[in-house]
Design an enzyme around this catalytic site. Structure first.
Site, PDB file in Angstrom:
ATOM      1  N   ARG A 139      16.112 -14.193 -17.498  1.00  0.00           N
ATOM      2  CA  ARG A 139      17.441 -14.747 -17.733  1.00  0.00           C
ATOM      3  C   ARG A 139      18.236 -13.968 -18.775  1.00  0.00           C
ATOM      4  NH1 ARG A 139      18.852 -20.250 -20.582  1.00  0.00           N
ATOM      5  NH2 ARG A 139      20.491 -21.086 -19.288  1.00  0.00           N
ATOM      6  N   CYS A 155      33.954 -19.554 -57.725  1.00  0.00           N
ATOM      7  CA  CYS A 155      32.642 -19.854 -57.165  1.00  0.00           C
ATOM      8  C   CYS A 155      31.812 -20.676 -58.157  1.00  0.00           C
ATOM      9  CB  CYS A 155      31.910 -18.542 -56.843  1.00  0.00           C
ATOM     10  SG  CYS A 155      30.170 -18.790 -56.454  1.00  0.00           S
ATOM     11  N   CYS A 192      28.662 -18.574 -59.624  1.00  0.00           N
ATOM     12  CA  CYS A 192      28.745 -17.348 -60.417  1.00  0.00           C
ATOM     13  C   CYS A 192      28.483 -17.633 -61.903  1.00  0.00           C
ATOM     14  CB  CYS A 192      30.117 -16.700 -60.245  1.00  0.00           C
ATOM     15  SG  CYS A 192      30.272 -15.685 -58.750  1.00  0.00           S
ATOM     16  N   HIS A 196      27.953 -12.175 -56.774  1.00  0.00           N
ATOM     17  CA  HIS A 196      28.505 -13.016 -55.719  1.00  0.00           C
ATOM     18  C   HIS A 196      28.371 -12.389 -54.329  1.00  0.00           C
ATOM     19  CE1 HIS A 196      31.210 -16.190 -54.288  1.00  0.00           C
ATOM     20  NE2 HIS A 196      31.927 -15.276 -53.655  1.00  0.00           N
ATOM     21  N   ASN A 255      19.644 -21.431 -46.330  1.00  0.00           N
ATOM     22  CA  ASN A 255      20.559 -21.302 -45.196  1.00  0.00           C
ATOM     23  C   ASN A 255      21.429 -20.098 -45.484  1.00  0.00           C
ATOM     24  OD1 ASN A 255      19.832 -23.667 -43.779  1.00  0.00           O
ATOM     25  ND2 ASN A 255      21.076 -24.918 -45.159  1.00  0.00           N
ATOM     26  N   HIS A 303      27.863 -17.059 -52.082  1.00  0.00           N
ATOM     27  CA  HIS A 303      27.031 -16.619 -53.199  1.00  0.00           C
ATOM     28  C   HIS A 303      25.550 -16.767 -52.814  1.00  0.00           C
ATOM     29  CE1 HIS A 303      26.785 -15.816 -57.644  1.00  0.00           C
ATOM     30  NE2 HIS A 303      25.527 -16.030 -57.295  1.00  0.00           N
ATOM     31  N   HIS A 314      22.083 -17.870 -52.425  1.00  0.00           N
ATOM     32  CA  HIS A 314      21.360 -19.004 -53.014  1.00  0.00           C
ATOM     33  C   HIS A 314      20.492 -19.682 -51.975  1.00  0.00           C
ATOM     34  CE1 HIS A 314      24.505 -21.212 -50.907  1.00  0.00           C
ATOM     35  NE2 HIS A 314      23.812 -22.323 -51.099  1.00  0.00           N
ATOM     36  N   GLN A 327      17.754 -23.473 -51.681  1.00  0.00           N
ATOM     37  CA  GLN A 327      17.647 -24.846 -52.161  1.00  0.00           C
ATOM     38  C   GLN A 327      16.177 -25.252 -52.257  1.00  0.00           C
ATOM     39  OE1 GLN A 327      20.397 -27.769 -50.502  1.00  0.00           O
ATOM     40  NE2 GLN A 327      21.368 -26.210 -49.212  1.00  0.00           N
ATOM     41  N   GLU A 339      17.483 -27.993 -24.310  1.00  0.00           N
ATOM     42  CA  GLU A 339      16.632 -27.823 -25.487  1.00  0.00           C
ATOM     43  C   GLU A 339      16.528 -29.121 -26.288  1.00  0.00           C
ATOM     44  OE1 GLU A 339      18.851 -25.841 -24.274  1.00  0.00           O
ATOM     45  OE2 GLU A 339      18.180 -23.756 -24.386  1.00  0.00           O
TER      46      GLU A 339
HETATM   47  O1  LIG Z   1      23.660 -28.362 -48.940  1.00  0.00           O
HETATM   48  P1  LIG Z   1      24.573 -27.504 -48.130  1.00  0.00           P
HETATM   49  O2  LIG Z   1      24.188 -26.042 -48.144  1.00  0.00           O
HETATM   50  O3  LIG Z   1      26.025 -27.716 -48.438  1.00  0.00           O
HETATM   51  O4  LIG Z   1      24.387 -28.041 -46.630  1.00  0.00           O
HETATM   52  C1  LIG Z   1      23.755 -27.370 -45.599  1.00  0.00           C
HETATM   53  O5  LIG Z   1      22.341 -27.445 -45.718  1.00  0.00           O
HETATM   54  C2  LIG Z   1      21.792 -28.760 -45.662  1.00  0.00           C
HETATM   55  C3  LIG Z   1      20.295 -28.653 -45.720  1.00  0.00           C
HETATM   56  O6  LIG Z   1      19.754 -27.901 -44.655  1.00  0.00           O
HETATM   57  C4  LIG Z   1      22.252 -29.513 -44.401  1.00  0.00           C
HETATM   58  O7  LIG Z   1      21.843 -30.854 -44.491  1.00  0.00           O
HETATM   59  C5  LIG Z   1      23.760 -29.464 -44.217  1.00  0.00           C
HETATM   60  O8  LIG Z   1      24.104 -30.030 -42.978  1.00  0.00           O
HETATM   61  C6  LIG Z   1      24.230 -28.014 -44.293  1.00  0.00           C
HETATM   62  O9  LIG Z   1      25.634 -27.957 -44.178  1.00  0.00           O
HETATM   63  O1  LIG Z   2      23.445 -22.605 -18.667  1.00  0.00           O
HETATM   64  P1  LIG Z   2      24.559 -22.462 -19.674  1.00  0.00           P
HETATM   65  O2  LIG Z   2      25.500 -23.633 -19.698  1.00  0.00           O
HETATM   66  O3  LIG Z   2      25.282 -21.151 -19.542  1.00  0.00           O
HETATM   67  O4  LIG Z   2      23.812 -22.375 -21.085  1.00  0.00           O
HETATM   68  C1  LIG Z   2      23.833 -23.364 -22.069  1.00  0.00           C
HETATM   69  O5  LIG Z   2      22.954 -24.432 -21.749  1.00  0.00           O
HETATM   70  C2  LIG Z   2      21.573 -24.084 -21.638  1.00  0.00           C
HETATM   71  C3  LIG Z   2      20.790 -25.353 -21.388  1.00  0.00           C
HETATM   72  O6  LIG Z   2      20.933 -26.297 -22.420  1.00  0.00           O
HETATM   73  C4  LIG Z   2      21.060 -23.370 -22.898  1.00  0.00           C
HETATM   74  O7  LIG Z   2      19.769 -22.883 -22.666  1.00  0.00           O
HETATM   75  C5  LIG Z   2      21.956 -22.202 -23.284  1.00  0.00           C
HETATM   76  O8  LIG Z   2      21.545 -21.681 -24.528  1.00  0.00           O
HETATM   77  C6  LIG Z   2      23.401 -22.693 -23.377  1.00  0.00           C
HETATM   78  O9  LIG Z   2      24.257 -21.612 -23.684  1.00  0.00           O
END
Ligand SMILES: O=P(O)(O)O[C@H]1O[C@H](CO)[C@@H](O)[C@H](O)[C@H]1O
Ligand SMILES: O=P(O)(O)O[C@H]1O[C@H](CO)[C@@H](O)[C@H](O)[C@H]1O
Lengths: 349, 349
Positions: free
Chosen positions: B25, B49, B52, B115, B153, B164, B166, B168, B318
């Protein structure tokens, strides 16, 4: 401090997984990425769309001049029939390198000939046809495959590569991870209580009403106690049915109405075409038992959190630890309850 | 047709969940949304920020003039200490409405005073300091909490609200869903084989080399046989260690090098700052056992699939069925192996 305000966890009895609920966090400022809103006005018919009636697809097939729905095999399906060659065992240690063959079939279901419509904008009659198409495809594929996954990805944010209203069906002989988990959990509950988990749950939610968004004769729409996505809902049968093939005409009609109401409410939350992934969980097919532990239901997983452009990211902690939500299920339910059943496009102007 | 070309499933022995692999695919055309690439050139210091050095945060605290890393309590943490009030039992039926209290602490770890830097752009020495900071915070929090989740993240696409550099730490007394699953699976393997799952797995991958991206004296970087994300990797210790507090200086240095190599290779795959969520899985703390079934490891979950702007969407099927990938783990590993260890920004011009 009550349960609604203090940090706590809730457990999803269908999967056994938990979700962390942090209602106080709903007030944090958002400085991150915002999602683009696609404001393109789409034409009723797009000559370049592979899903519009009369058009020719990449493989040379052309679509009929269909009136309600149209179904075809996905030209780039993740599953193909007859992929049943013997897998070479990659390693001898089967507790570390575990692989299994997978064959099946992927279909695309066009919900409407009109390129610029979405489910809430279809008539009740057209929605009845959508449900009938789901039932028909389920029933046919379930003769061959144990697991028939009907679903819809809606909106670019959900990886949907096509604005034309459509969903998919992926059918295969093995049970997917989610269906297997839900099957095990519902079976264990049934063996313990002698009643079906989702039947008992629907009844309790109906009696309590706090998380009920909508109900009619045959269906209940509820924000599950254990919802992970901000406006997640479950659409569950009130009847003793386990799969699509059992749907009668009254249940089909009632479902068309519930779909119309729920998707209209979704669009009205932020006055936008509300993105989501939704899909149906039918009991596994062909096991020769009556599957009394199971109830037919759909999950709606919409990612928007605060506006048409700010979504919940299930990242870092969520991927490595467990799902986390800010807005409580009860608050989400009250927002959805309050949302109008008249689509915002019909009231505007 | 071999395993690499035909559709099949592979099982993640750490979680028990499967992934559907559809290598054929990989050739489908992509018509869907593309992600914006943030080409903004960032300043070395941004006066607005909150991360910083020298700047004042929303709560009035100001950051010290730090040289390597700086750690502070998250002003909008999902977990707070002392949230230990009794939860009102919402319902009597504890098999359907299951809730539990959750208290803990959330911290932010700045990786660098600059930063506009990311992990691959830090010196080996600075990365050593990052690892030491992880170890220090882990060790402190593990005295109080059983589950200490260190993660990062990276990139707007991953919901990161702050460029910046970082990460968690979220610490809490309960085991998260993922840690509980990995703990159960590793324990079951240990009881059956008398050896640690990840020790055996690392050894086999090392011997085979097909999926090994990089290794040095103390660490192995591998695209797991069961990887779900296109370029997912696992960074796993070669030693008998279960958590960060056991890291000695040589292991710390070796880890700093592995981090530098892996994140540099990631950026070089598409010549962009490669987004991901990554995080560490330490054995649960304070159980008074030696946790021999566990090995310290990190997961990297990067979403990009075909380019800097086309990511894999884990949506519809998925969410409702199980993870699905196009590119096989072996192909991903060969791309990562081939990627240079000199950062593209250093070679350009
Ligand atoms: O705490 P942040 O970086 O603002 O937030 C990010 O990370 C978190 C932890 O994975 C998530 O729950 C938030 O949805 C995401 O936006
Ligand atoms: O088949 P589509 O609509 O092109 O693809 C979408 O749905 C699929 C099924 O949930 C996913 O695997 C793909 O990542 C998404 O882009």
């Amino acid at each position: 401090m009550t349960l609604l305000e203090s940090t706590h966890r809730r457990k999803n009895p269908l999967t056994g997984r938990w979700v962390l609920v942090s209602p106080h966090r709903n007030n944090r400022p958002w400085l991150g990425a915002t999602e683009a809103v696609n404001e393109n006005v789409l034409p009723k018919h797009d000559e370049n769309c592979p899903l519009c009636p009369g058009n020719t697809r990449a493989n040379g097939d052309s679509n009929p001049d269909y009136k309600y729905t149209h179904v075809f095999r996905n030209d780039f399906g993740a599953l193909t029939p007859n992929a049943s060659e013997q897998l070479q065992s990659l390693e001898s240690d089967s507790d570390l390198f575990i692989a299994d063959e997978a064959s099946g079939e992927c279909r695309v279901i066009c919900f409407s000939p009109e390129h610029n419509k979405t489910l809430p904008e279809l008539s009740q009659n057209a929605l009845h046809e959508v449900v009938k198409t789901w039932k028909q495809n389920y029933t046919g594929l379930a003769q061959q495959y144990e697991c028939v996954q009907v679903f819809e990805n809606k909106g670019e944010i959900m990886g949907c590569s096509q604005p034309h209203p459509h969903g998919q069906v992926w059918a295969h002989s093995h049970l997917s991870t989610e269906i297997e988990a839900e099957d095990n959990q519902q079976l264990a509950y049934y063996e313990k209580h002698g009643t079906a988990l989702l039947a008992d749950y629907a009844q309790k939610e109906q009696a309590d009403q706090t998380r009920v968004v909508f109900e009619n004769e045959h269906w209940l729409v509820v924000v599950p106690f254990w919802a992970a996505w901000p406006f997640e809902t479950m659409l569950v049968t009130k009847d003793n049915i386990q799969n699509f093939s059992q749907l009668n005409d009254a249940q089909t009609d009632s479902l068309a109405q519930a779909l119309k109401v729920l998707t209209t409410k979704y669009d009205n939350v932020f006055n936008c075409s509300f993105p989501y992934s939704m899909g149906w969980h039918n009991a596994p097919a062909n096991r020769g038992s009556d599957e009394q532990h199971w109830r037919l239901h759909a999950h709606f997983y919409p990612p928007l959190l605060r506006s048409a452009t700010v979504k919940k990211h299930m990242v870092g902690y969520e991927m490595l630890g467990e799902s986390q939500r800010d807005l409580s299920a009860e608050t989400a339910a009250s927002i959805l309850k309050a949302a109008s059943t008249t689509h915002y496009k019909d009231t505007a102007g």
